[in-house]
Write an enzyme that holds these catalytic residues in place. Structure first.
Site, PDB file in Angstrom:
ATOM      1  N   ASN A   7       0.865  -1.181   0.000  1.00  8.18           N
ATOM      2  CA  ASN A   7       0.000   0.000   0.000  1.00  8.18           C
ATOM      3  C   ASN A   7       0.904   1.235   0.000  1.00  8.18           C
ATOM      4  O   ASN A   7       1.420   1.628   1.031  1.00  8.18           O
ATOM      5  CB  ASN A   7      -0.890  -0.035   1.256  1.00  8.18           C
ATOM      6  CG  ASN A   7      -1.830   1.144   1.319  1.00  8.18           C
ATOM      7  OD1 ASN A   7      -1.780   2.036   0.475  1.00  8.18           O
ATOM      8  ND2 ASN A   7      -2.680   1.160   2.329  1.00  8.18           N
ATOM      9  N   ARG A  94      -2.663  -2.095  -3.327  1.00  7.28           N
ATOM     10  CA  ARG A  94      -3.883  -1.312  -3.099  1.00  7.28           C
ATOM     11  C   ARG A  94      -3.809  -0.064  -3.979  1.00  7.28           C
ATOM     12  O   ARG A  94      -2.819   0.675  -3.939  1.00  7.28           O
ATOM     13  CB  ARG A  94      -3.963  -0.887  -1.646  1.00  7.28           C
ATOM     14  CG  ARG A  94      -5.146   0.025  -1.400  1.00  7.28           C
ATOM     15  CD  ARG A  94      -4.927   0.905  -0.213  1.00  7.28           C
ATOM     16  NE  ARG A  94      -6.075   1.750  -0.008  1.00  7.28           N
ATOM     17  CZ  ARG A  94      -6.029   2.906   0.626  1.00  7.28           C
ATOM     18  NH1 ARG A  94      -4.915   3.351   1.116  1.00  7.28           N
ATOM     19  NH2 ARG A  94      -7.117   3.617   0.768  1.00  7.28           N
ATOM     20  N   HIS A 183     -12.883   3.354   0.034  1.00 12.89           N
ATOM     21  CA  HIS A 183     -12.903   2.321   1.084  1.00 12.89           C
ATOM     22  C   HIS A 183     -13.573   1.037   0.621  1.00 12.89           C
ATOM     23  O   HIS A 183     -14.022   0.229   1.440  1.00 12.89           O
ATOM     24  CB  HIS A 183     -13.696   2.766   2.336  1.00 12.89           C
ATOM     25  CG  HIS A 183     -13.085   3.867   3.132  1.00 12.89           C
ATOM     26  ND1 HIS A 183     -13.860   4.793   3.796  1.00 12.89           N
ATOM     27  CD2 HIS A 183     -11.801   4.176   3.391  1.00 12.89           C
ATOM     28  CE1 HIS A 183     -13.066   5.636   4.434  1.00 12.89           C
ATOM     29  NE2 HIS A 183     -11.813   5.293   4.193  1.00 12.89           N
ATOM     30  N   ARG A 244     -11.597  16.211   6.970  1.00 11.56           N
ATOM     31  CA  ARG A 244     -12.373  16.491   5.743  1.00 11.56           C
ATOM     32  C   ARG A 244     -13.782  16.949   6.107  1.00 11.56           C
ATOM     33  O   ARG A 244     -14.377  16.427   7.050  1.00 11.56           O
ATOM     34  CB  ARG A 244     -12.459  15.244   4.864  1.00 11.56           C
ATOM     35  CG  ARG A 244     -11.167  14.936   4.159  1.00 11.56           C
ATOM     36  CD  ARG A 244     -11.216  13.615   3.430  1.00 11.56           C
ATOM     37  NE  ARG A 244     -10.210  12.705   3.944  1.00 11.56           N
ATOM     38  CZ  ARG A 244     -10.188  11.400   3.709  1.00 11.56           C
ATOM     39  NH1 ARG A 244     -11.117  10.835   2.977  1.00 11.56           N
ATOM     40  NH2 ARG A 244      -9.228  10.659   4.214  1.00 11.56           N
ATOM     41  N   GLU A 387      -8.184  -5.062   4.920  1.00 11.45           N
ATOM     42  CA  GLU A 387      -8.067  -4.811   3.482  1.00 11.45           C
ATOM     43  C   GLU A 387      -6.929  -5.636   2.872  1.00 11.45           C
ATOM     44  O   GLU A 387      -7.022  -6.093   1.736  1.00 11.45           O
ATOM     45  CB  GLU A 387      -7.823  -3.310   3.244  1.00 11.45           C
ATOM     46  CG  GLU A 387      -9.060  -2.475   3.504  1.00 11.45           C
ATOM     47  CD  GLU A 387      -8.755  -1.051   3.914  1.00 11.45           C
ATOM     48  OE1 GLU A 387      -8.178  -0.860   5.010  1.00 11.45           O
ATOM     49  OE2 GLU A 387      -9.088  -0.132   3.161  1.00 11.45           O
TER      50      GLU A 387
END
Ligand code: ADP
Length: 404
Positions: A7, A94, A183, A244, A387
């Site tokens: 990743n 990823r 996600h 955010r 993940e």
């Protein structure tokens, strides 16, 4: 099959080396993190299973050198876990943004690389780093197949009415402006795992998954397929997050740009890095800090926390209505896995329709747990996300099919 999962971020490389026996059974051989690539204090922290972790502080000017360091650590005579690079049978990456090019994981070839490159426009911090990571692996392990797993792929089943913005249509055709979500790998993993743990038939189920971390998104999954998700063109849309803003009136953007004389890049930075929990509280983006501040009576931290539960409830409620019911609600990621109070508040909001959790079970849950009581109308579960396992599974299947 020994699979290296990578990743790559803009200044980091996270990795896990997994020995995959099958979808469910695997050994984690090592994991680690390269940090601060390109900065003076860059380092590699390598954690081999069954051995002492090591931290190597050294100059890591780019991703290629970072990746070489990771691979060297894996075969090191002292802290390594492999005899040679030849033991690595596949590499899974990823990838944050695959737009509407990819609805599943895929073997990386020149065409795939070109499309990941085109998607850099939508994920300028992430996709360029992913490309560097793939190229770095190709240089050291030229014969090892590499697979890309996209954060956007699971959401590709959304219908046009869910993914279209009500903007002039030409911006969709000219610039691919639409909702893609994010996600996806996490939502897919926790929905599949959640269905199993809750004893549901995934192909005949209605699930709402809440991935609540620094970045947060909620997804509606009907019969194993996404019908809607709260993130959009980028991971900025949806609910309040660490830094955010989530949904705001789009007119605020030009209004503030004019008032504060901001460039587009400065405005983007404010929306992505200076808003959310940090923006409202003015003090931190971390929910643990927010809890401590609220306990001391900090009003702004209280508003920020309340907005976090409020936004989650609004999304979950909307998706229950959209799917005409729900069988399972899943909580995952840093906040979803660790904040029992927030889980309870969210579930209490759906008490009117018979959702009931066991407060004692909820207060003590940190691993896979059914939180709902036997008489609850809807199952509620905590499922830690994984993940990397999802990426390793897809990589294993794609590479095994090549060999057949
Ligand atoms: P990312 O999206 O960066 O992967 P995480 O999933 O790690 O983020 O989530 C980070 C959030 O999870 C932070 O707001 C943090 O406060 C919260 N969190 C992590 N661990 C705990 C904990 N033990 N208790 C409460 N909140 C936690």
């Amino acid at each position: 099959m020994i699979v290296l999962v990578i990743n790559c971020g803009s200044s980091s490389i996270k990795y896990q080396l997994l020995d995959m026996k099958n979808d469910e059974v695997y050994d984690l051989l090592a994991k680690g993190l390269v940090e601060k690539i390109g900065l003076p204090d860059s380092s590699l922290t390598h954690k081999p299973t069954g051995k002492e972790p090591v931290t190597i502080e050294t100059s890591i000017p780019d991703h290629k050198i970072g990746m070489r360091l990771v691979l060297d650590a894996l075969v090191d005579p002292d802290h390594g876990v492999l005899k040679s690079f030849d033991d690595i049978e596949a590499v899974g990456h990823r990838i944050v943004q695959g737009a509407d090019y990819f609805s599943g994981s895929t073997l990386i070839d020149d065409d795939v690389m070109e499309k990941i490159g085109i998607c850099c426009d939508f994920a300028p911090l992430h996709n360029p780093a992913h490309i560097l990571g793939i190229e770095a692996v190709s240089q050291v392990l030229p014969d090892v197949p590499q697979v890309a797993t996209f954060d956007t792929a699971f959401h590709q089943t959304m219908e046009p009415y869910a993914y279209m913005y009500a903007l002039p249509y030409e911006y969709y055709t000219k610039y691919r402006v639409r909702r893609y979500g994010a996600h996806g790998t996490s939502h897919q993993y926790v929905s599949q795992r959640g269905a199993k743990v809750a004893g549901l038939d995934l192909a005949n189920s209605k699930i709402v998954t809440c991935h609540l971390g620094n970045g947060s998104s909620v997804t509606a999954i009907k019969n194993g397929k996404v019908v809607d998700t709260s993130m959009g063109f980028t991971p900025l849309e949806g609910m309040i997050m660490g830094t955010r803003c989530g949904n705001i009136d789009a007119n605020i953007v030009p209004y503030l740009m004019k008032k504060e004389n901001l460039t587009p890049d400065q405005m983007t930075d404010i929306l992505n890095k200076k808003s959310g929990l940090l923006g409202i509280s003015g003090k931190s983006s971390d929910v643990r800090d927010m809890n401590a501040l609220a306990a001391e009576g900090d009003q702004r931290a209280k508003i920020a926390l309340k907005k976090l539960s409020y936004d989650t409830i609004k999304n979950v409620g909307a998706y229950i209505a959209e799917m005409n019911g729900v069988d399972l609600i899943v909580f995952t990621a840093g906040i979803g896995e660790n904040n029992a109070r927030l889980r309870r508040k969210i579930c209490e909001s759906f008490g009117f329709m018979g959702v009931k959790i066991d407060n004692e079970v909820n207060d003590n849950a940190h691993s896979e747990t059914i939180l709902s009581t036997p008489d609850s109308s809807v199952k509620v579960a905590l499922i830690p996300t994984n993940e990397e396992l999802m990426i390793a599974r897809d990589t294993m299947h794609i590479v095994a099919a090549l060999e057949d």
